[in-house]
Design an enzyme around this catalytic site. Sequence first.
Site, PDB file in Angstrom:
ATOM      1  N   HIS A  11       0.855  -1.174   0.000  1.00 39.98           N
ATOM      2  CA  HIS A  11       0.000   0.000   0.000  1.00 39.98           C
ATOM      3  C   HIS A  11       0.895   1.229   0.000  1.00 39.98           C
ATOM      4  O   HIS A  11       1.931   1.230   0.664  1.00 39.98           O
ATOM      5  CB  HIS A  11      -0.913   0.009   1.232  1.00 39.98           C
ATOM      6  CG  HIS A  11      -2.065   0.934   1.095  1.00 39.98           C
ATOM      7  ND1 HIS A  11      -1.948   2.284   1.323  1.00 39.98           N
ATOM      8  CD2 HIS A  11      -3.348   0.715   0.707  1.00 39.98           C
ATOM      9  CE1 HIS A  11      -3.119   2.850   1.098  1.00 39.98           C
ATOM     10  NE2 HIS A  11      -3.982   1.924   0.705  1.00 39.98           N
TER      11      HIS A  11
ATOM     12  N   ASP B 233      -8.064  -5.240   0.278  1.00 40.97           N
ATOM     13  CA  ASP B 233      -8.578  -6.019  -0.845  1.00 40.97           C
ATOM     14  C   ASP B 233      -8.193  -7.476  -0.786  1.00 40.97           C
ATOM     15  O   ASP B 233      -8.737  -8.307  -1.504  1.00 40.97           O
ATOM     16  CB  ASP B 233      -8.086  -5.415  -2.163  1.00 40.97           C
ATOM     17  CG  ASP B 233      -8.811  -4.121  -2.445  1.00 40.97           C
ATOM     18  OD1 ASP B 233      -9.977  -4.021  -2.038  1.00 40.97           O
ATOM     19  OD2 ASP B 233      -8.216  -3.229  -3.045  1.00 40.97           O
TER      20      ASP B 233
HETATM   21  N1  ACO Z   1       4.213  -7.724  -4.772  1.00 41.80           N
HETATM   22  C1  ACO Z   1       5.557  -7.716  -4.942  1.00 41.80           C
HETATM   23  N2  ACO Z   1       6.328  -6.613  -4.836  1.00 41.80           N
HETATM   24  C2  ACO Z   1       5.701  -5.454  -4.543  1.00 41.80           C
HETATM   25  C3  ACO Z   1       4.310  -5.376  -4.355  1.00 41.80           C
HETATM   26  C4  ACO Z   1       3.555  -6.561  -4.464  1.00 41.80           C
HETATM   27  N3  ACO Z   1       2.236  -6.561  -4.293  1.00 41.80           N
HETATM   28  N4  ACO Z   1       3.960  -4.104  -4.084  1.00 41.80           N
HETATM   29  C5  ACO Z   1       5.096  -3.397  -4.101  1.00 41.80           C
HETATM   30  N5  ACO Z   1       6.153  -4.202  -4.390  1.00 41.80           N
HETATM   31  C6  ACO Z   1       7.570  -3.813  -4.439  1.00 41.80           C
HETATM   32  C7  ACO Z   1       7.864  -3.057  -5.726  1.00 41.80           C
HETATM   33  O1  ACO Z   1       8.356  -3.914  -6.734  1.00 41.80           O
HETATM   34  C8  ACO Z   1       8.915  -2.072  -5.250  1.00 41.80           C
HETATM   35  O2  ACO Z   1      10.164  -2.742  -5.201  1.00 41.80           O
HETATM   36  P1  ACO Z   1      11.537  -1.889  -5.403  1.00 41.80           P
HETATM   37  O3  ACO Z   1      11.606  -0.927  -4.273  1.00 41.80           O
HETATM   38  O4  ACO Z   1      12.585  -2.952  -5.351  1.00 41.80           O
HETATM   39  O5  ACO Z   1      11.407  -1.225  -6.740  1.00 41.80           O
HETATM   40  C9  ACO Z   1       8.507  -1.748  -3.829  1.00 41.80           C
HETATM   41  O6  ACO Z   1       7.765  -2.887  -3.373  1.00 41.80           O
HETATM   42  C10 ACO Z   1       7.653  -0.497  -3.711  1.00 41.80           C
HETATM   43  O7  ACO Z   1       6.592  -0.599  -4.665  1.00 41.80           O
HETATM   44  P2  ACO Z   1       5.915   0.664  -5.349  1.00 41.80           P
HETATM   45  O8  ACO Z   1       5.101   0.204  -6.496  1.00 41.80           O
HETATM   46  O9  ACO Z   1       6.963   1.696  -5.587  1.00 41.80           O
HETATM   47  O10 ACO Z   1       5.004   1.164  -4.144  1.00 41.80           O
HETATM   48  P3  ACO Z   1       3.794   2.147  -4.278  1.00 41.80           P
HETATM   49  O11 ACO Z   1       3.597   2.697  -2.931  1.00 41.80           O
HETATM   50  O12 ACO Z   1       3.980   3.090  -5.406  1.00 41.80           O
HETATM   51  O13 ACO Z   1       2.583   1.177  -4.713  1.00 41.80           O
HETATM   52  C11 ACO Z   1       0.806  -0.367  -4.636  1.00 41.80           C
HETATM   53  C12 ACO Z   1       1.623   0.682  -3.864  1.00 41.80           C
HETATM   54  C13 ACO Z   1       0.401   0.159  -5.992  1.00 41.80           C
HETATM   55  C14 ACO Z   1      -0.465  -0.670  -3.842  1.00 41.80           C
HETATM   56  C15 ACO Z   1       1.671  -1.645  -4.785  1.00 41.80           C
HETATM   57  O14 ACO Z   1       2.055  -2.148  -3.515  1.00 41.80           O
HETATM   58  C16 ACO Z   1       0.966  -2.742  -5.598  1.00 41.80           C
HETATM   59  O15 ACO Z   1       1.046  -2.736  -6.813  1.00 41.80           O
HETATM   60  N6  ACO Z   1       0.260  -3.695  -4.900  1.00 41.80           N
HETATM   61  C17 ACO Z   1      -0.519  -4.700  -5.582  1.00 41.80           C
HETATM   62  C18 ACO Z   1      -1.853  -4.118  -6.029  1.00 41.80           C
HETATM   63  C19 ACO Z   1      -2.809  -3.896  -4.877  1.00 41.80           C
HETATM   64  O16 ACO Z   1      -2.990  -4.750  -4.014  1.00 41.80           O
HETATM   65  N7  ACO Z   1      -3.447  -2.742  -4.889  1.00 41.80           N
HETATM   66  C20 ACO Z   1      -4.458  -2.379  -3.889  1.00 41.80           C
HETATM   67  C21 ACO Z   1      -4.063  -1.158  -3.174  1.00 41.80           C
HETATM   68  S1  ACO Z   1      -5.170  -0.879  -1.838  1.00 41.80           S
HETATM   69  C22 ACO Z   1      -6.480  -0.060  -2.509  1.00 41.80           C
HETATM   70  O17 ACO Z   1      -6.461   0.528  -3.550  1.00 41.80           O
HETATM   71  C23 ACO Z   1      -7.699  -0.138  -1.671  1.00 41.80           C
END
Ligand code: ACO
Length: 437
Positions: free
Chosen positions: A309, A367
């Site tokens: 998140h 979620d």
């Molecule tokens: N699985 C594996 N790796 C992940 C995940 C995941 N679900 N989420 C983040 N990471 C990793 C990324 O690869 C990144 O790695 P790095 O630092 O080596 O590049 C690091 O964690 C940070 O990820 P970002 O995408 O930069 O984090 P951000 O805060 O921008 O994104 C997000 C948050 C979009 C929710 C992300 O965690 C994600 O894509 N999760 C899966 C989708 C999801 O569950 N979304 C629901 C959000 S809750 C809602 O809307 C109610």
Amino acid sequence: MSDSKPTAFITFSDCDQRIELPLLEGSLGPRCIDIRQLGSQGYFSFDPGFLSTASCHSDITYIDGDLGLLYYRGYPIEQLAESADFLEVAYLLRHGELPIESERTGFDSVIRHHTMIHDQMNYFFRAFRRDAHPIAVMVSAVGALSAFYQDSAEVTDPLQREISMDRLLAKIPTIAAWSYKYNRGEPFIYPQNRLSYAANFLHMLHATPCEPYEPNPVAVRALDRIFILHADHEQNASTSTVRTAGSSYANPFACVAAGIASLWGPLHGGANEAVLRMLEEIGDVSRIGEFIQRAKDKSSGFRLMGFGHRIYKNMDPRAAIMRRTCHEVLDELGLHDDPLFKIALKLEEIALEDEYFIKKKLYPNVDFYSGIVLRALGIPTSMFTAIFALARTAGWTAQWNEMVSAKDHKITRPRQIYTGSPRRDFVPGEQRRSRRK
Ligand code: ACO
């Protein structure tokens, strides 16, 4: 700066300039550096994705992502999920206080009596392909409300804003349910004003004209709780979209349609649908390791849906409530052996012990469990994001109302770092050289 209020300074390594900036404080949360005067001094700040930018003042929702706290108007989400109903929460978000009894019954009655949509909207629904995703239909149908309810579109009039917000909150369950019914090829079921908000939605979704349908009270309570948990979440992507669209005083129905469009993405509201598809794809506890490895391998492009998140770097408090609700609902409905729930529990356990997820502070988000609860309630996967949109309408409208009535209201207009070509002169077609190497 003359008085003793704390300030921040920007100094530059390549010149003597020093800029003093005021600090702003909310009632909770980190201090903010007020950079509004930077532009007039020849500088912009750069913060794509708004990782460190507060875009507004807001009294509505507070999140502490490190501690895993979520408050609506100061009330912890756990207390509201336990003791309030969704319409009380919607009232709280909009008006700032929980309703007293007469306000609660008045609001409940207004929402119950605005649930029908203009009959002409029937034809609008029927113009879509039958296989259209319910959210594709909802985006259009909610936007179309702006054509049907033109008498409440004067954004600067508080009374008209109130009417538009009531209409949106009351009609969105009807629109969501009809988007699904059309997709199923079933007749539209009209709202029943005798039923509660959540029960009415289940009725419009599951009833047919052929036999009576009474919503299961366990399902009604669980769905109402899902609505509460999704009702608002501060300045997330879809809420910021609603605020940005509304900042020009655009039509409120069109602004909420823009919010639904933003919510649809798999990184936001589309995640609960994606979680369920992922759990189905995993299919068996024995395959979890393989999926964890894929999630850790950047080149795979695969992410563990329902994990991570932008704000919570601790357990999402909504996920903890949803996990409990999941147990309750599956037990009540005799589905405790649900194989997807078993996979979800095991996946959570393994991921929470894995170095990669610990280091990156990736915890299950709301979620992760909401999809399993919705599935147990007989709600089809394609409707998951629609339910999120329905619930978030309470927050979107409250945030929109706060924004347009703010004294310091400004149209949203970010700047950029231009990285394109410097000035150059037009070249007539016959004189242009091929850019192919
Ligand atoms: N699985 C594996 N790796 C992940 C995940 C995941 N679900 N989420 C983040 N990471 C990793 C990324 O690869 C990144 O790695 P790095 O630092 O080596 O590049 C690091 O964690 C940070 O990820 P970002 O995408 O930069 O984090 P951000 O805060 O921008 O994104 C997000 C948050 C979009 C929710 C992300 O965690 C994600 O894509 N999760 C899966 C989708 C999801 O569950 N979304 C629901 C959000 S809750 C809602 O809307 C109610």
